[in-house]
Design an enzyme around this catalytic site. Structure first.
Site, PDB file in Angstrom:
ATOM      1  N   HIS A 122      39.565  42.357  34.062  1.00 30.41           N
ATOM      2  CA  HIS A 122      40.447  41.090  34.352  1.00 30.41           C
ATOM      3  C   HIS A 122      40.104  40.145  33.410  1.00 30.41           C
ATOM      4  O   HIS A 122      40.631  38.952  33.341  1.00 30.41           O
ATOM      5  CB  HIS A 122      40.597  40.795  35.706  1.00 30.41           C
ATOM      6  CG  HIS A 122      41.308  41.677  36.718  1.00 30.41           C
ATOM      7  ND1 HIS A 122      42.565  42.211  36.466  1.00 30.41           N
ATOM      8  CD2 HIS A 122      40.772  42.070  37.910  1.00 30.41           C
ATOM      9  CE1 HIS A 122      42.855  42.878  37.493  1.00 30.41           C
ATOM     10  NE2 HIS A 122      41.724  43.032  38.103  1.00 30.41           N
ATOM     11  N   ASP A 159      43.369  51.750  37.267  1.00 28.80           N
ATOM     12  CA  ASP A 159      43.094  50.582  38.462  1.00 28.80           C
ATOM     13  C   ASP A 159      44.327  50.134  39.155  1.00 28.80           C
ATOM     14  O   ASP A 159      45.276  50.070  38.209  1.00 28.80           O
ATOM     15  CB  ASP A 159      42.107  49.493  38.016  1.00 28.80           C
ATOM     16  CG  ASP A 159      41.858  48.681  38.870  1.00 28.80           C
ATOM     17  OD1 ASP A 159      40.442  48.631  39.474  1.00 28.80           O
ATOM     18  OD2 ASP A 159      42.527  47.726  39.669  1.00 28.80           O
ATOM     19  N   HIS A 161      45.421  47.309  40.094  1.00 30.30           N
ATOM     20  CA  HIS A 161      45.712  45.885  39.313  1.00 30.30           C
ATOM     21  C   HIS A 161      45.915  46.098  37.771  1.00 30.30           C
ATOM     22  O   HIS A 161      45.182  46.941  37.309  1.00 30.30           O
ATOM     23  CB  HIS A 161      44.536  45.060  39.519  1.00 30.30           C
ATOM     24  CG  HIS A 161      44.361  44.797  41.206  1.00 30.30           C
ATOM     25  ND1 HIS A 161      43.408  45.573  41.880  1.00 30.30           N
ATOM     26  CD2 HIS A 161      44.848  43.904  42.126  1.00 30.30           C
ATOM     27  CE1 HIS A 161      43.263  45.193  43.093  1.00 30.30           C
ATOM     28  NE2 HIS A 161      44.263  44.355  43.388  1.00 30.30           N
ATOM     29  N   ASP A 243      40.906  51.668  43.530  1.00 25.68           N
ATOM     30  CA  ASP A 243      41.737  50.841  44.628  1.00 25.68           C
ATOM     31  C   ASP A 243      43.264  51.388  44.643  1.00 25.68           C
ATOM     32  O   ASP A 243      43.901  50.541  45.305  1.00 25.68           O
ATOM     33  CB  ASP A 243      41.531  49.355  44.366  1.00 25.68           C
ATOM     34  CG  ASP A 243      41.802  49.010  42.767  1.00 25.68           C
ATOM     35  OD1 ASP A 243      42.200  49.850  41.982  1.00 25.68           O
ATOM     36  OD2 ASP A 243      41.346  47.786  42.501  1.00 25.68           O
TER      37      ASP A 243
HETATM   38 ZN   LIG Z   1      41.504  46.527  40.858  1.00 26.12          ZN
END
Ligand SMILES: [Zn+2]
Length: 307
Positions: A122, A159, A161, A243
């Protein structure tokens, strides 16, 4: 040649506030997942600033260095904190990812897993975000391209996200195919299919909330694997977040541990076909400790088994 696992005790010194999902116990869960596997451990060196500065603006890097506290904690953004041990932990993560690339390209192993925190995908060129300070996997890709002279590197980010930071850093990089699957909608909100990079080299794969491993497998078989085979990378990097697991508290996908094993086996197969088997996987998210242990065991186990 066994799989290399890069780790460092400094990763335990990145101390987030009580209740924060990105916590020290994650690394213990990862180690538990690794415990039954055959691998060779290497210590992460400290990352060097030249590598960091390929991916991040000098002003941002100076801001992180200046912010590093000697006592207590500082908050860098809504989700990201620095404790006295954080800067070293972050530099071990950078250093581990880069050393893993060096080792795999030197032929010391065909696969490597980098078990570090804080995660990186991120972190954008000029800002921290979502628990991340430095873009570990993007930094590793740029080292493979600029330092080692590779011409085609691919990153797969599974991931849950969106890998917005990797996308931001590599938006204009024609030598890197970046494929990222993510729950949509979900924080950080980016990752729609129309975000393709300056050269069409970015592929975003949104997945619906509550979708399961079958939906993931179909998306990867239809969109990701053909693109990877057509691109024929010389090195495959993985942003390995766990996740999307059905147990994870931060998202609503329903992948199982078997899905992570399947996906890893498929990616390793593609690397065997196109990249001399070279795979470097870097830990990102994964916030249910039991799921993290099981999925890491499946992921790294699949890298070991198919070698
Ligand atoms: Zn994540």
């Amino acid at each position: 040649m066994s799989v290399l696992v890069f780790s460092h005790p400094d990763g335990l010194l990145h101390d987030t506030p009580k209740g924060h999902p990105e916590r020290v116990e994650r690394l213990h869960a990862v180690e538990q997942g690794l415990s039954g596997l055959a691998f060779t451990r290497r210590e992460c060196p400290l990352g060097n600033w030249d590598d960091v500065l390929r991916a991040h603006d000098p002003d941002y890097v100076a801001k992180v260095r200046d912010a590093a506290p000697e006592t207590d904690r500082v908050q860098m953004d809504a989700d990201t904190w620095m404790s006295p041990g954080t800067l070293n932990a972050a530099l071990r993560a950078v250093g581990g990812a880069c050393a893993a690339v060096d080792a795999v390209l030197a032929g010391e192993a065909r696969r490597a897993f980098v078990a570090t925190r804080p995660p990186g995908h991120h972190a954008e060129r000029n800002k921290s975000m979502g628990f991340c300070l430095f873009g570990n996997v993007a930094i590793a890709a740029l080292r493979a391209l600029d330092h080692h002279g590779l011409k085609r590197v691919a990153i797969v980010d599974f991931d849950v996200h969106h890998g917005n930071g990797t996308q931001d850093i590599l938006w204009e990089e024609p030598r890197c195919l970046f494929v990222t699957s993510q729950q949509m909608p979900l924080w950080p909100g980016t990752g729609e299919t129309n975000q393709k990079g300056a050269h069409g080299q970015i592929i975003n794969i949104p997945l619906r909330p509550n979708s399961d491993g079958a939906a993931m497998r179909a998306a990867y078989q239809q969109q990701v694997f053909p693109a990877l085979r057509a691109y024929s990378p010389q090195l495959l990097l993985i942003s390995a977040g766990f996740d999307a697991h059905e147990r994870d508290p931060l998202a609503e996908l329903a992948w199982t541990t078997a899905d992570y094993r399947w996906l890893t086996e498929e990616l390793v197969q593609i690397a065997d076909e196109t990249a001399g088997g070279r795979v470097v996987s870097v830990l990102e998210g994964g916030y249910d400790l039991q799921a993290l242990t099981e999925a890491v065991a499946a992921h790294v186990g699949a890298m070991t088994k198919v070698e």
